[in-house]
Design an enzyme around this catalytic site. Structure first.
Site, PDB file in Angstrom:
ATOM      1  N   ARG A 108      11.560  -1.489  11.921  1.00 32.60           N
ATOM      2  CA  ARG A 108      10.192  -1.144  12.657  1.00 32.60           C
ATOM      3  C   ARG A 108      10.136  -2.348  13.746  1.00 32.60           C
ATOM      4  NH1 ARG A 108       5.551  -0.009   8.508  1.00 32.60           N
ATOM      5  NH2 ARG A 108       4.306  -1.138  10.075  1.00 32.60           N
ATOM      6  N   ARG A 163      11.805  -6.094   5.251  1.00 32.67           N
ATOM      7  CA  ARG A 163      11.633  -4.613   5.830  1.00 32.67           C
ATOM      8  C   ARG A 163      12.214  -4.345   6.868  1.00 32.67           C
ATOM      9  NH1 ARG A 163       5.689  -2.098   5.401  1.00 32.67           N
ATOM     10  NH2 ARG A 163       5.549  -3.147   7.400  1.00 32.67           N
ATOM     11  N   ARG A 188      -0.252  -9.275  13.503  1.00 33.92           N
ATOM     12  CA  ARG A 188      -0.935  -8.305  12.546  1.00 33.92           C
ATOM     13  C   ARG A 188      -1.594  -8.891  11.483  1.00 33.92           C
ATOM     14  NH1 ARG A 188       4.225  -5.150  11.373  1.00 33.92           N
ATOM     15  NH2 ARG A 188       3.061  -3.940   9.698  1.00 33.92           N
ATOM     16  N   LYS A 208       1.031  -1.180   0.043  1.00 31.30           N
ATOM     17  CA  LYS A 208       0.073  -0.189  -0.007  1.00 31.30           C
ATOM     18  C   LYS A 208       0.884   1.383   0.130  1.00 31.30           C
ATOM     19  CE  LYS A 208      -2.157  -0.829   3.862  1.00 31.30           C
ATOM     20  NZ  LYS A 208      -1.897  -2.247   4.396  1.00 31.30           N
ATOM     21  N   ARG A 228      -9.546   0.838   8.968  1.00 35.64           N
ATOM     22  CA  ARG A 228      -9.199  -0.262   9.179  1.00 35.64           C
ATOM     23  C   ARG A 228     -10.111  -1.292  10.203  1.00 35.64           C
ATOM     24  NH1 ARG A 228      -3.297   0.449   8.900  1.00 35.64           N
ATOM     25  NH2 ARG A 228      -2.412  -1.590   9.352  1.00 35.64           N
TER      26      ARG A 228
HETATM   27  P1  ADP Z   1       1.003  -2.018   7.945  1.00 32.66           P
HETATM   28  O1  ADP Z   1       0.069  -1.588   6.843  1.00 32.66           O
HETATM   29  O2  ADP Z   1       2.269  -2.641   7.466  1.00 32.66           O
HETATM   30  O3  ADP Z   1       0.483  -2.695   9.042  1.00 32.66           O
HETATM   31  P2  ADP Z   1       1.019   0.738   8.956  1.00 32.66           P
HETATM   32  O4  ADP Z   1       2.029   1.711   8.759  1.00 32.66           O
HETATM   33  O5  ADP Z   1      -0.365   1.107   8.272  1.00 32.66           O
HETATM   34  O6  ADP Z   1       1.555  -0.807   8.558  1.00 32.66           O
HETATM   35  O7  ADP Z   1       0.336   0.525  10.455  1.00 32.66           O
HETATM   36  C1  ADP Z   1       1.244   0.266  11.597  1.00 32.66           C
HETATM   37  C2  ADP Z   1       0.247  -0.063  12.721  1.00 32.66           C
HETATM   38  O8  ADP Z   1      -0.388   1.109  13.103  1.00 32.66           O
HETATM   39  C3  ADP Z   1      -0.696  -0.917  12.788  1.00 32.66           C
HETATM   40  O9  ADP Z   1      -0.441  -2.277  13.036  1.00 32.66           O
HETATM   41  C4  ADP Z   1      -1.770  -0.387  13.992  1.00 32.66           C
HETATM   42  O10 ADP Z   1      -1.329  -0.774  15.052  1.00 32.66           O
HETATM   43  C5  ADP Z   1      -1.435   1.040  13.716  1.00 32.66           C
HETATM   44  N1  ADP Z   1      -2.498   1.557  12.728  1.00 32.66           N
HETATM   45  C6  ADP Z   1      -2.245   2.271  11.788  1.00 32.66           C
HETATM   46  N2  ADP Z   1      -3.489   2.650  11.064  1.00 32.66           N
HETATM   47  C7  ADP Z   1      -4.442   2.279  11.863  1.00 32.66           C
HETATM   48  C8  ADP Z   1      -5.623   2.564  12.020  1.00 32.66           C
HETATM   49  N3  ADP Z   1      -6.520   3.243  10.836  1.00 32.66           N
HETATM   50  N4  ADP Z   1      -6.477   1.845  12.908  1.00 32.66           N
HETATM   51  C9  ADP Z   1      -5.864   1.535  14.087  1.00 32.66           C
HETATM   52  N5  ADP Z   1      -4.716   1.277  14.276  1.00 32.66           N
HETATM   53  C10 ADP Z   1      -3.719   1.590  12.890  1.00 32.66           C
END
Ligand code: ADP
Length: 193
Positions: A134, A128, A145, A14, A89
C-alpha cells in the site's frame, strides 16, 4: 439492529477483527478505507479526489465520506447491522452518522477502541507494506497517519464516551484474545441487539 463501531489507530487490527465480527454476528462490513481504495482502483471521480489525500496520509474531506456512506445506507436497507471500520474519523463524521441513523430509527450500539502502542503500530504497518504494497504504508506517511489519528480522529472517542458507549480493549494481545474480549463487551454492554 446491531451497529458496532470498531475504532483505533491505523494498524490496530480493525480490519482483521471486523472480518471476524461480521461472521460471528451476521453483519455487514463497512470499511471506508476499502471503499475508497475500490473507487481509486476504478478511477472514478470520487476515487481521484480520494487518492490525492490518501497518498499523503491525510483524511479525505468529510463531505466526500459522508456522501459515500449515505449512498451505501440507501443500498443496504435490510441488513442486520453494520461493523463500522475506519469511520467515523472526525467528530463531524460522527455527528453526520448519528443523524443518518436517527432518520432510520437506528443507533450506534457500542464503540470498541483497540489500544496499541505507536511502536507496535509502526512495526505492523511496515510489515504489511511488504505484503500488500500500500502506497500509504511508507514510514514517513505512516507516522503522519498516526499524528492525524491523534489530532483529528481520537476526539471521536469523547463524543461516544458522552453517550456511554465507548469501551477500550488491549489490542496488543493475540488476535483470538482480542476477538474474545470484543465479543464479551458486545454481549454485555451493547445498547441494542
Ligand atoms: P488505516 O486504518 O490503516 O489507516 P484505512 O484503510 O481505514 O486504513 O484508511 C486508509 C486511508 O483512507 C486513510 O489514511 C484516509 O486517508 C482515508 N480514509 C479512510 N476512511 C476515512 C474517513 N472516514 N475519513 C477520511 N478519510 C478516510
Amino acid at each position: 439492529m446491531l451497529n458496532i463501531l470498531l475504532f483505533g489507530p491505523p494498524g490496530s487490527g480493525k480490519g482483521t477483527q471486523s472480518k471476524k465480527l461480521i461472521q460471528h454476528y451476521g453483519l455487514k462490513h463497512l470499511s471506508t478505507g476499502d471503499l475508497l481504495r475500490k473507487e481509486i482502483e476504478e478511477q472514478t471521480p470520487l476515487g481521484r479526489i480520494a487518492q490525492h489525500y490518501i497518498e499523503k496520509g491525510e483524511l479525505v474531506p468529510d463531505n466526500v465520506i459522508i456522501g459515500m456512506i449515505e449512498e451505501l445506507f440507501n443500498t443496504h436497507q435490510n441488513v442486520k447491522g453494520f461493523v463500522f471500520d475506519g469511520f467515523p474519523r472526525t467528530v463531524a463524521q460522527a455527528k453526520a452518522l448519528d443523524n443518518m441513523l436517527q432518520h432510520r430509527k437506528r443507533t450506534i450500539c457500542i464503540m470498541i477502541i483497540l489500544e496499541v502502542t505507536d511502536q507496535e503500530l509502526l512495526k505492523r504497518m511496515l510489515n504489511r507494506a511488504k505484503i500488500e504494497g500500500r502506497k500509504d504504508d511508507e514510514p514517513h506517511i505512516i507516522e503522519h497517519r498516526i499524528k492525524v489519528y491523534k489530532e483529528q480522529t481520537a476526539p471521536v472517542i469523547d463524543y461516544y464516551k458522552k453517550q456511554d458507549k465507548a469501551f477500550f480493549i488491549n489490542g496488543m494481545q493475540s488476535e483470538e484474545a482480542v476477538f474474545t474480549e470484543i465479543c464479551e463487551h458486545i454481549d454485555k454492554y451493547s445498547k441494542c441487539k
